[in-house]
Design an enzyme around this catalytic site. Structure first.
Site, short mmCIF file in Angstrom:
data_model
loop_
_atom_site.label_atom_id
_atom_site.label_comp_id
_atom_site.label_asym_id
_atom_site.label_seq_id
_atom_site.Cartn_x
_atom_site.Cartn_y
_atom_site.Cartn_z
N HIS A 7 20.04 -14.30 -48.22
CA HIS A 7 19.57 -12.91 -48.21
C HIS A 7 18.36 -12.74 -47.30
O HIS A 7 17.71 -13.71 -46.93
CB HIS A 7 19.25 -12.39 -49.62
CG HIS A 7 18.17 -13.14 -50.35
ND1 HIS A 7 18.43 -14.19 -51.20
CD2 HIS A 7 16.82 -13.00 -50.36
CE1 HIS A 7 17.29 -14.64 -51.71
NE2 HIS A 7 16.29 -13.94 -51.21
N HIS A 79 10.85 -12.14 -46.41
CA HIS A 79 11.32 -13.52 -46.21
C HIS A 79 12.82 -13.56 -45.93
O HIS A 79 13.53 -12.59 -46.14
CB HIS A 79 10.97 -14.43 -47.40
CG HIS A 79 11.63 -14.07 -48.71
ND1 HIS A 79 11.05 -13.25 -49.64
CD2 HIS A 79 12.82 -14.44 -49.24
CE1 HIS A 79 11.86 -13.14 -50.69
NE2 HIS A 79 12.94 -13.85 -50.47
N GLU A 130 12.66 -18.98 -47.74
CA GLU A 130 13.04 -19.41 -49.08
C GLU A 130 14.27 -20.30 -48.94
O GLU A 130 15.20 -19.96 -48.19
CB GLU A 130 13.38 -18.17 -49.94
CG GLU A 130 13.84 -18.49 -51.34
CD GLU A 130 14.15 -17.23 -52.17
OE1 GLU A 130 14.37 -16.15 -51.56
OE2 GLU A 130 14.19 -17.34 -53.40
CO CO Z 1 14.40 -14.18 -51.97
#
Ligand code: CO
Length: 134
Positions: A7, A79, A130
């Site tokens: 994502h 992120h 991440e």
């Molecule tokens: Co995230």
């Protein structure tokens, strides 16, 4: 080491307005807001055919993204999340390569109840990364 883009996370000033943009203006599938008090965020997930967009808004007084929203009042990309098969092995390899893992360096359960880690933006082209183990 890294696999698919899981994502892209965007911090937004108004979750309802951002959900409207993705649901109605862009015609995407958008979840209801989910509060994650242990992470200090409320999230909305936008499902795209090849990835997801995570809309984030601060939750509680000491949310880790309050300062970010203050700096970017109109909202901004926060992120990118890449998938890894083995987060422990990925962390060890990155540490050996001199990369910095944020926090205590140990994986925590993220928004999808999967182990996640965050990597220092200065080591990754100015982008907070991440890693999520599937
Ligand atoms: Co995230």
């Amino acid at each position: 080491m890294i696999g698919r883009l899981n994502h892209v996370a965007i911090v937004v000033a108004d979750l309802a307005a951002a959900s409207e943009v993705y649901r109605h203006t862009l015609g995407a599938r958008v979840s209801e807001p989910v509060e994650l008090p242990e992470h200090g965020v409320t999230t909305v997930f936008v499902e795209l055919p090849n990835t997801k967009i995570e809309l984030l808004h601060p939750l509680g007084a000491d949310s880790p993204i309050s300062g970010f929203l203050h700096k970017h009042p109109a909202g901004a990309i926060h992120h990118l999340c890449y998938e890894v098969a083995d987060i422990g092995a990925a962390a060890e390899t990155l540490r050996k390569r001199g990369m910095r893992i944020l926090g205590d360096g140990k994986p925590k359960l993220g928004a999808h109840d999967k182990p996640v880690l965050f990597l220092h933006p200065k080591d990754f082209c100015g982008t907070l990364i991440e890693l999520e183990q599937l």
